[in-house]
Write a protein that holds these residues in place. Structure first.
Motif, PDB file in Angstrom:
ATOM      1  N   TYR A 169       4.177   6.076  -2.830  1.00 37.38           N
ATOM      2  CA  TYR A 169       4.862   6.525  -4.039  1.00 37.38           C
ATOM      3  C   TYR A 169       3.969   6.471  -5.279  1.00 37.38           C
ATOM      4  O   TYR A 169       4.438   6.703  -6.388  1.00 37.38           O
ATOM      5  CB  TYR A 169       6.126   5.677  -4.268  1.00 37.38           C
ATOM      6  CG  TYR A 169       7.115   5.776  -3.128  1.00 37.38           C
ATOM      7  CD1 TYR A 169       7.765   6.969  -2.851  1.00 37.38           C
ATOM      8  CD2 TYR A 169       7.367   4.675  -2.322  1.00 37.38           C
ATOM      9  CE1 TYR A 169       8.662   7.060  -1.802  1.00 37.38           C
ATOM     10  CE2 TYR A 169       8.270   4.759  -1.264  1.00 37.38           C
ATOM     11  CZ  TYR A 169       8.915   5.950  -1.020  1.00 37.38           C
ATOM     12  OH  TYR A 169       9.802   6.043   0.025  1.00 37.38           O
ATOM     13  N   ASN A 170       2.691   6.139  -5.065  1.00 39.60           N
ATOM     14  CA  ASN A 170       1.725   6.043  -6.165  1.00 39.60           C
ATOM     15  C   ASN A 170       2.183   5.063  -7.245  1.00 39.60           C
ATOM     16  O   ASN A 170       1.950   5.265  -8.432  1.00 39.60           O
ATOM     17  CB  ASN A 170       1.484   7.431  -6.781  1.00 39.60           C
ATOM     18  CG  ASN A 170       0.205   7.478  -7.601  1.00 39.60           C
ATOM     19  OD1 ASN A 170      -0.740   6.732  -7.350  1.00 39.60           O
ATOM     20  ND2 ASN A 170       0.166   8.337  -8.601  1.00 39.60           N
ATOM     21  N   THR A 171       2.852   4.000  -6.811  1.00 34.44           N
ATOM     22  CA  THR A 171       3.334   2.989  -7.751  1.00 34.44           C
ATOM     23  C   THR A 171       2.558   1.684  -7.650  1.00 34.44           C
ATOM     24  O   THR A 171       2.669   0.822  -8.521  1.00 34.44           O
ATOM     25  CB  THR A 171       4.823   2.687  -7.502  1.00 34.44           C
ATOM     26  OG1 THR A 171       5.009   2.304  -6.127  1.00 34.44           O
ATOM     27  CG2 THR A 171       5.680   3.908  -7.811  1.00 34.44           C
ATOM     28  N   MET A 172       1.778   1.532  -6.582  1.00 35.76           N
ATOM     29  CA  MET A 172       0.980   0.322  -6.404  1.00 35.76           C
ATOM     30  C   MET A 172      -0.428   0.720  -5.983  1.00 35.76           C
ATOM     31  O   MET A 172      -0.621   1.693  -5.243  1.00 35.76           O
ATOM     32  CB  MET A 172       1.603  -0.609  -5.352  1.00 35.76           C
ATOM     33  CG  MET A 172       2.996  -1.112  -5.728  1.00 35.76           C
ATOM     34  SD  MET A 172       3.666  -2.285  -4.529  1.00 35.76           S
ATOM     35  CE  MET A 172       2.620  -3.703  -4.846  1.00 35.76           C
ATOM     36  N   HIS A 173      -1.417  -0.057  -6.490  1.00 38.83           N
ATOM     37  CA  HIS A 173      -2.825   0.253  -6.228  1.00 38.83           C
ATOM     38  C   HIS A 173      -3.567  -1.040  -5.891  1.00 38.83           C
ATOM     39  O   HIS A 173      -3.333  -2.079  -6.502  1.00 38.83           O
ATOM     40  CB  HIS A 173      -3.480   0.903  -7.455  1.00 38.83           C
ATOM     41  CG  HIS A 173      -2.703   2.056  -8.022  1.00 38.83           C
ATOM     42  ND1 HIS A 173      -1.584   1.893  -8.809  1.00 38.83           N
ATOM     43  CD2 HIS A 173      -2.899   3.382  -7.906  1.00 38.83           C
ATOM     44  CE1 HIS A 173      -1.120   3.074  -9.154  1.00 38.83           C
ATOM     45  NE2 HIS A 173      -1.898   4.001  -8.630  1.00 38.83           N
ATOM     46  N   TRP A 174      -4.456  -0.936  -4.917  1.00 38.02           N
ATOM     47  CA  TRP A 174      -5.282  -2.087  -4.538  1.00 38.02           C
ATOM     48  C   TRP A 174      -6.748  -1.641  -4.577  1.00 38.02           C
ATOM     49  O   TRP A 174      -7.131  -0.700  -3.878  1.00 38.02           O
ATOM     50  CB  TRP A 174      -4.918  -2.570  -3.135  1.00 38.02           C
ATOM     51  CG  TRP A 174      -3.493  -3.043  -3.028  1.00 38.02           C
ATOM     52  CD1 TRP A 174      -3.005  -4.300  -3.257  1.00 38.02           C
ATOM     53  CD2 TRP A 174      -2.363  -2.245  -2.640  1.00 38.02           C
ATOM     54  NE1 TRP A 174      -1.660  -4.345  -3.044  1.00 38.02           N
ATOM     55  CE2 TRP A 174      -1.230  -3.105  -2.664  1.00 38.02           C
ATOM     56  CE3 TRP A 174      -2.190  -0.910  -2.281  1.00 38.02           C
ATOM     57  CZ2 TRP A 174       0.047  -2.654  -2.339  1.00 38.02           C
ATOM     58  CZ3 TRP A 174      -0.912  -0.452  -1.953  1.00 38.02           C
ATOM     59  CH2 TRP A 174       0.173  -1.314  -2.003  1.00 38.02           C
ATOM     60  N   LYS A 175      -7.551  -2.320  -5.398  1.00 35.94           N
ATOM     61  CA  LYS A 175      -8.940  -1.920  -5.582  1.00 35.94           C
ATOM     62  C   LYS A 175      -9.887  -2.969  -4.989  1.00 35.94           C
ATOM     63  O   LYS A 175      -9.625  -4.163  -5.074  1.00 35.94           O
ATOM     64  CB  LYS A 175      -9.237  -1.746  -7.070  1.00 35.94           C
ATOM     65  CG  LYS A 175      -8.428  -0.655  -7.753  1.00 35.94           C
ATOM     66  CD  LYS A 175      -8.763  -0.588  -9.237  1.00 35.94           C
ATOM     67  CE  LYS A 175      -7.910   0.462  -9.940  1.00 35.94           C
ATOM     68  NZ  LYS A 175      -8.216   0.534 -11.400  1.00 35.94           N
TER      69      LYS A 175
END
Length: 245
Positions: free
Chosen positions: A234-240
């Motif tokens: 949902y493009n609501t969480m990101h992990w870099k």
């Protein structure tokens, strides 16, 4: 049709729960049906049935992943009712094949993790054997999967999709999953041009339910030559994750 899903389920055994049902009837001054529903909702569905589903899911999903697309005439999903005594329920309706199998699910909970995996594979093997016999399926692809799971020592670890090259093509990144009895761990792994791992970072630890953890697997992309990112569906969480200089 292709076989895509499988579920090991323990139905609510009302005949084994009479003491609890009678207790609820007395405490809450309710009918048998109301007490039964109360016990099922409070103590069975979200506790015993859910735990059994989650703890067998590791090998169930490993089996389906290794099997791949199995074409057949009428079955998309197999539901195995794990029961202590047969009730004669079964058949295939709207792509769902239901089969009963005698299983000591209480004994399952007392086993260690490896024993639970072995137990689950045995249940799957017995259920598939019955279904294949009834539907005249070719059993050889399933037998190959049984052997492969044992060869892999019941380790359900795999790379999601393909490795992704960095813009400068010095590194590759991949999403690596380790599905165990109690949880599933999701890592981002970065390798150099020789294929050596130079970074392995745990980014998510989740309950072993594919309907939940699959939502984390949206898109992997490089943000620069030394930073990669996983985005959920949902493009609501990101992990870099960054390559260490």
């Amino acid at each position: 049709m292709y076989l895509r899903e499988m579920h090991l389920h323990v139905p609510y055994p009302s005949n084994e729960r009479l003491d609890i049902i009678n207790k609820y009837m007395s405490e809450y001054n309710c009918t048998y049906e109301q007490a039964l529903r109360m016990d099922s909702d409070r103590n069975w569905k979200g506790v015993i049935a859910k735990r059994f589903f989650l703890e067998t899911n590791c090998i169930v999903l490993m089996f389906l992943r290794l099997l791949g697309k199995y074409k057949n005439e009428d079955t998309i999903k197999i539901v195995v009712h794990c029961v202590k005594s047969l009730k004669g329920i079964g058949g295939t309706t709207m792509g769902i094949c239901l089969i009963e199998q005698i299983v000591d699910y209480n004994a399952f909970f007392s086993k260690n993790d490896l024993e639970k995996k072995q137990f689950t594979l045995d249940v799957i093997k017995e259920a598939i054997s019955k279904i294949a016999r009834d539907k005249n399926w070719d059993i050889s692809p399933f037998e190959q999967v049984y052997k492969r799971i044992i060869e892999l020592e019941y380790t359900n670890h795999w790379t999601w999709k393909k490795k992704l090259n960095s813009p400068n093509r010095l590194f590759t990144a991949e999403v690596y999953l380790e599905h165990e009895i109690k949880d599933i761990k999701i890592y981002i792994i970065i390798r150099n041009k020789l294929g050596d791992i130079i970074k392995r970072q745990l980014i998510i630890s989740e309950m072993p339910d594919d309907y939940i953890y699959i939502l984390h697997l949206g898109k992997l992309k490089w943000l620069s030559n030394n930073e990669v990112q996983l985005v959920n569906k949902y493009n609501t969480m990101h992990w870099k994750v960054q390559v260490e200089s």
